[in-house]
Design an enzyme around this catalytic site. Structure first.
Site, PDB file in Angstrom:
ATOM      1  N   LYS A  53     -33.966  24.513  11.097  1.00 24.03           N
ATOM      2  CA  LYS A  53     -33.388  25.827  10.780  1.00 24.03           C
ATOM      3  C   LYS A  53     -33.263  26.508  12.032  1.00 24.03           C
ATOM      4  CE  LYS A  53     -33.603  25.315   5.934  1.00 24.03           C
ATOM      5  NZ  LYS A  53     -33.956  25.841   4.665  1.00 24.03           N
ATOM      6  N   GLN A  97     -38.477  29.660   2.598  1.00 19.60           N
ATOM      7  CA  GLN A  97     -38.416  28.358   2.246  1.00 19.60           C
ATOM      8  C   GLN A  97     -39.103  28.030   1.036  1.00 19.60           C
ATOM      9  OE1 GLN A  97     -36.623  26.221   4.014  1.00 19.60           O
ATOM     10  NE2 GLN A  97     -37.281  24.694   2.729  1.00 19.60           N
ATOM     11  N   ASP A 120     -29.431  32.273   1.329  1.00 23.33           N
ATOM     12  CA  ASP A 120     -29.435  31.111   0.774  1.00 23.33           C
ATOM     13  C   ASP A 120     -28.787  31.214  -0.740  1.00 23.33           C
ATOM     14  OD1 ASP A 120     -31.104  28.777   1.147  1.00 23.33           O
ATOM     15  OD2 ASP A 120     -32.956  30.063   1.124  1.00 23.33           O
TER      16      ASP A 120
HETATM   17  N1  GUN Z   1     -36.255  23.900  -0.253  1.00 27.08           N
HETATM   18  C1  GUN Z   1     -35.570  22.869  -0.366  1.00 27.08           C
HETATM   19  N2  GUN Z   1     -34.096  23.373  -0.184  1.00 27.08           N
HETATM   20  C2  GUN Z   1     -34.072  24.672  -0.027  1.00 27.08           C
HETATM   21  C3  GUN Z   1     -33.155  25.436   0.430  1.00 27.08           C
HETATM   22  O1  GUN Z   1     -31.904  25.026   0.617  1.00 27.08           O
HETATM   23  N3  GUN Z   1     -33.611  26.650   0.795  1.00 27.08           N
HETATM   24  C4  GUN Z   1     -34.794  26.949   0.680  1.00 27.08           C
HETATM   25  N4  GUN Z   1     -35.036  28.495   1.083  1.00 27.08           N
HETATM   26  N5  GUN Z   1     -35.844  26.413   0.139  1.00 27.08           N
HETATM   27  C5  GUN Z   1     -35.329  25.103   0.152  1.00 27.08           C
END
Ligand code: GUN
Length: 293
Positions: A53, A97, A120
Site C-alpha cells: 500500500k 490494518q 477503508d
Molecule cells: N485486512 C485484510 N483486508 C483488509 C483491508 O481491506 N483493510 C484493512 N485495513 N485491513 C485488512
C-alpha cells in the site's frame, strides 16, 4: 485450462495510471493526497499488504506514511494516534490494518476514525451510506475492486445471479451491498452464503458470478462451479510447500486447477483481486483529498 484469466495486475496498473494525473493535478493545487497506514504488531501477511500500500502511494506521488506500533500497544495509545491523524490537515486518508492485537476492540478503533478520512470504508457512517446508495461514502477496497475488475473485463453483473461465499464485514457483506445497488455496474440478484449455509454447492452451482471470500484454502472445488460461469477468488492463504523457496505458497479459496477447467473466466491468486484492493485504496485516497474541506 479453458477459462479466461481476469488479470488484476493489468487492470490495477491501468487504474493507478489514471490516478497519476489526478494526483498531479491535486498536488498543483497544493493538496497532495496524504495517506497514513497504521500497522500494530508483526502479522507477516499484514506486513506485506502494508508495504504494498505504501509503495503504491509513493509511486503515485502521494504523501504516504506507514506508522508501526508494537504488538503490546495499549488501545488508548492507538486511539490517541488516530486523534492526531484525524486533526492533521495533510492526512486525507487513514487506514488501520486489520487484524488488530487481542487487547484492542476493532469496533472501537474503527469508530474513532473521522468518517471523511476512513478510506477503508469500515466506519458505521460509511457502511450505512453504502447500504443506502450514497456515493459520497468510501467503498471498502476489496469489494469495490471486485466490481471494478468485473466491469473492466466486460462482465456486467446486471440481472446476473451473484453468489457470495462469506459474510465478513471486509468483503462478503459490502460486496453484496455494492452489487445489489440500483446503479450502473450493479443490479445483480445476490445470494450470500456462509459457514452455516446448508447444501452450499446447490447455491454455488447456480452462480453466474461466484465470489468466494471464505477465508479457507481451496474449499470451492470444480464440481461446485457452473460451467462457463465467472469465478472471483478473494482468498489468499499460505499453505506449506517444502518445494517452494519460502517454504509456503499462496492459494486462493478456490481450487484453481479444477475451477479453471469448468469456469468461463476466473481470477488467479495471486494477481487477481489483490492488486485491485490496492488500486481502489489509491482511488479512495484521491477521493478523500478531493472532498477534503
Ligand atoms: N485486512 C485484510 N483486508 C483488509 C483491508 O481491506 N483493510 C484493512 N485495513 N485491513 C485488512
Amino acid at each position: 485450462m479453458s477459462a479466461r484469466i481476469l488479470d488484476g495486475n493489468a487492470v490495477g496498473r491501468a487504474i493507478r495510471e489514471e490516478l497519476r494525473a489526478e494526483v498531479a493535478e491535486l498536488g498543483a493545487r497544493g493538496r497532495v493526497p496524504g495517506l497514513s497506514v497504521v500497522l500494530v504488531g508483526e502479522n507477516p501477511a499484514s506486513e506485506v499488504y502494508v508495504r504494498m500500500k505504501g509503495k503504491a502511494a509513493d509511486e503515485l506521488g502521494m504523501r504516504a506514511a506507514t506508522i508501526r506500533l508494537p504488538v503490546e500497544t495499549a488501545e488508548a495509545e492507538l486511539l490517541a494516534l488516530l486523534d492526531r491523524l484525524n486533526a492533521d490537515a495533510a492526512v486525507h486518508g487513514i487506514l488501520v490494518q486489520l487484524p488488530l492485537p487481542k487487547q484492542m476492540k476493532t469496533d472501537t478503533v474503527l469508530r474513532r476514525l473521522r468518517p471523511e478520512k476512513d478510506v477503508d470504508g469500515f466506519h458505521p457512517i460509511n457502511v450505512g451510506k453504502l447500504v443506502i446508495g450514497d456515493r459520497t461514502a468510501y467503498r471498502p477496497c476489496t469489494p469495490a475492486g471486485v466490481q471494478e475488475l468485473l466491469l473492466r473485463c466486460g462482465i456486467d453483473p446486471r440481472g446476473q445471479h451473484v453468489v457470495i461465499v462469506g459474510r465478513s464485514l471486509i468483503v462478503g457483506r459490502p460486496v453484496a451491498n455494492i452489487l445489489l445497488q440500483d446503479a450502473p455496474g450493479a443490479n445483480a440478484t445476490v445470494t450470500v452464503c456462509h459457514t452455516k449455509t446448508q447444501h452450499l454447492a446447490r447455491f454455488t452451482r447456480d452462480a453466474d458470478i461466484l465470489i468466494v471470500a471464505a477465508g479457507r484454502p481451496e474449499v470451492i472445488t470444480g464440481d461446485m462451479i457452473r460451467p462457463g460461469g465467472v469465478v472471483v477468488d478473494v482468498g489468499v492463504n499460505r499453505v506449506d510447500d517444502p518445494a517452494a523457496e519460502k517454504g509456503y505458497r499462496l492459494v486462493g479459496d478456490v481450487k484453481f486447477s479444477e475451477a479453471a477447467e469448468v469456469a468461463g473466466a476466473i481470477t488467479p491468486v495471486p494477481g487477481g483481486v489483490g492488486p485491485m484492493t490496492i488500486a481502489m485504496l489509491m482511488k479512495n485516497t484521491v477521493q478523500a483529498a478531493r472532498q477534503a474541506a
